[in-house]
Scaffold this motif. Structure first.
Motif, PDB file in Angstrom:
ATOM      1  N   ILE A  12       0.842  -1.191   0.000  1.00 31.70           N
ATOM      2  CA  ILE A  12       0.000   0.000   0.000  1.00 31.70           C
ATOM      3  C   ILE A  12       0.881   1.246   0.000  1.00 31.70           C
ATOM      4  N   PHE A  14       0.175   5.066   0.427  1.00 28.32           N
ATOM      5  CA  PHE A  14      -0.958   5.880   0.864  1.00 28.32           C
ATOM      6  C   PHE A  14      -0.543   7.336   1.059  1.00 28.32           C
ATOM      7  N   PRO A 138     -13.107   4.828  -2.780  1.00 27.38           N
ATOM      8  CA  PRO A 138     -13.016   3.858  -1.691  1.00 27.38           C
ATOM      9  C   PRO A 138     -14.387   3.275  -1.368  1.00 27.38           C
ATOM     10  N   LEU A 173      -3.140   4.752  -2.890  1.00 27.29           N
ATOM     11  CA  LEU A 173      -4.323   5.351  -2.281  1.00 27.29           C
ATOM     12  C   LEU A 173      -4.045   6.824  -1.982  1.00 27.29           C
ATOM     13  N   PRO A 175      -6.037  10.109  -1.096  1.00 26.76           N
ATOM     14  CA  PRO A 175      -7.389  10.567  -0.738  1.00 26.76           C
ATOM     15  C   PRO A 175      -7.841  11.793  -1.508  1.00 26.76           C
ATOM     16  N   ALA A 240      -9.237  10.769   3.803  1.00 27.42           N
ATOM     17  CA  ALA A 240      -8.153   9.813   4.057  1.00 27.42           C
ATOM     18  C   ALA A 240      -8.618   8.712   4.999  1.00 27.42           C
ATOM     19  N   ASN A 241      -9.309   9.098   6.060  1.00 32.55           N
ATOM     20  CA  ASN A 241      -9.770   8.102   7.021  1.00 32.55           C
ATOM     21  C   ASN A 241     -10.825   7.185   6.423  1.00 32.55           C
ATOM     22  N   MET A 243     -11.108   6.411   3.272  1.00 35.60           N
ATOM     23  CA  MET A 243     -10.422   5.552   2.314  1.00 35.60           C
ATOM     24  C   MET A 243      -9.781   4.363   3.026  1.00 35.60           C
ATOM     25  N   TRP A 244      -9.146   4.636   4.165  1.00 33.74           N
ATOM     26  CA  TRP A 244      -8.470   3.561   4.888  1.00 33.74           C
ATOM     27  C   TRP A 244      -9.464   2.630   5.573  1.00 33.74           C
ATOM     28  N   THR A 247     -10.697   0.222   2.964  1.00 31.64           N
ATOM     29  CA  THR A 247      -9.679  -0.794   2.682  1.00 31.64           C
ATOM     30  C   THR A 247      -9.617  -1.823   3.793  1.00 31.64           C
ATOM     31  N   MET A 248      -9.603  -1.365   5.039  1.00 29.87           N
ATOM     32  CA  MET A 248      -9.527  -2.270   6.178  1.00 29.87           C
ATOM     33  C   MET A 248     -10.775  -3.140   6.317  1.00 29.87           C
ATOM     34  N   SER A 251      -9.934  -6.105   3.928  1.00 32.33           N
ATOM     35  CA  SER A 251      -8.550  -6.522   3.699  1.00 32.33           C
ATOM     36  C   SER A 251      -8.284  -7.921   4.232  1.00 32.33           C
TER      37      SER A 251
END
Length: 385
Positions: A12, A14, A138, A173, A175, A240-241, A243-244, A247-248, A251
């Motif tokens: 990743i 980011f 995302p 990634l 954002p 950003a948050n 997007m993560w 992903t999480m 994942s």
């Protein structure tokens, strides 16, 4: 907690400006097929930025991958891979483009009829082309997992497959690339991620404290930041948050060592294939009724969800569960996503077609206990009319 293996080789990269890292992530002598969806990748400048980062590498473009990627379109990309002797794929887009690229990566090297990749749920995949992704929407978590969903228009079939051979080599990634997304797509992404989490969390307890707390934290983050993503579209920290989180959500981390449901997704896939409703919106239709109809088998986790995610503790068990389901539906509605079949012009006759498709595709025993039969699926849909 169940025993498990966890493997995820995806690199990743980011943060803002990370597209420039493509020059280090893609082999210098690669011949790259860049796959994308509509013209938004061009209009926003993302495609040009990607091509600039790839420098002197030979590039072939393939656009037009649909919001629900179709087998028919993806097979055109497979032919280009073979004809042009492509040796690296780069997906630029959201989960649909990435899912489609995974199928192309597997199908281009597949010996036999590529449709068997989906009919076998990926079990027949023994190799795949290397590929990377540049995420612009995302939602699905496809940028860091080995799953893909593809629709075949000819059969009105939306099927998925998984294979360790189709993990992305890397995913970029950034954002800031989500700033230009329409509100509809932002809302879809938030709700899609939310339901991905619940499919792995709202089952039954197996004493997986880490996975539970991680899932609950992700859900709370979506509840907190989802509305802000709509009201503050240029807030890079919010984007950003989110997007993560997306992903999480898929994942593999929160899903290891715990039971999975996915009945909401299987029914939702049929609604999308039949009526061309956005994926996130079909699963938002299904989930509230799914939780309501299956409250007995899910009671312990529903009560935990109600308390830890929504802060609900007062009343009988049924009253608390009712309130948690209402809060869930209310969150989706607050994100601008309707949660009733009638909101999309569908009625009881539409349910008959969904049940027919579920039966045709072998979806007759769904859920973490395989107890969602066709009668239960019908009941769930009727609860959401």
């Amino acid at each position: 907690m169940y025993s498990f293996d966890y493997y995820n080789p995806t690199h990743i990269s980011f943060g803002e400006g990370k597209i420039a890292e493509l020059d280090n992530l893609v082999a210098k002598d690669a011949k790259v097929l860049v796959l994308f969806g509509g013209r938004s990748a061009e209009k926003t400048g993302t495609l040009a930025e990607v091509k600039a980062a790839l420098g002197q590498r030979e590039i072939v473009e393939f656009g037009g991958i649909e919001a629900n990627p179709t087998y028919e379109t993806l097979m055109q990309a497979v032919e280009i891979v073979k004809q042009q002797k492509i040796d690296f794929l780069l997906a630029v887009g959201g989960g649909s483009v990435i899912d489609g690229t995974k199928f192309v990566a597997a199908a281009a090297l597949f010996e036999g009829e590529p449709w068997d990749i989906l009919l076998s749920w990926g079990a027949k995949v023994t190799q795949a082309m290397p590929f990377g992704t540049v995420l612009t929407l995302p939602a699905t978590g496809s940028e860091m997992n080995s799953a893909s969903v593809v629709t075949r228009k000819e059969y009105q079939a939306k099927l998925s497959f998984m294979s360790d051979h189709v993990y992305p080599k890397f995913s970029v990634l950034d954002p800031s690339k989500t700033f230009t997304l329409p509100e509809r797509q932002v809302a879809n992404g938030v709700v899609d991620a939310f339901i991905h989490i619940t499919e792995q969390y709202l089952t039954y307890p197996v004493n997986a404290a880490v996975q539970d707390r991680f899932a609950e934290g992700l859900l709370q983050t979506l509840i907190e930041l989802g509305p802000k993503a709509l009201s503050e579209p240029k807030n890079v920290d919010v984007r950003a948050n989110l997007m993560w989180v997306a992903t999480m959500a898929l994942s593999g981390v929160i899903g290891r060592g715990v039971p999975h449901d996915w009945a909401t997704h299987m029914i939702g896939h049929e609604l999308t294939a039949l009526y061309d409703i956005d994926h996130a919106r079909t699963i938002a239709i299904v989930l509230p009724g799914m939780l309501d109809c299956r409250r007995e088998g899910k009671q312990e986790k529903l009560l935990q969800y109600a308390e830890r995610v929504w802060g609900l503790t007062q009343g009988t068990n049924d009253e608390i569960i009712d309130a948690a389901i209402a809060k869930t539906r209310g969150f989706f509605e607050a994100m601008g996503i309707k949660t009733r079949l009638s909101d999309y012009g569908l009625d009881a006759s539409s349910i008959d077609k969904v049940i027919e498709q579920l039966e045709a595709h072998g979806m007759t025993a769904l859920g973490e206990k395989q107890d969602v039969d066709l009668a239960m699926s019908r009941k769930i849909l009727e609860r959401n009319l």
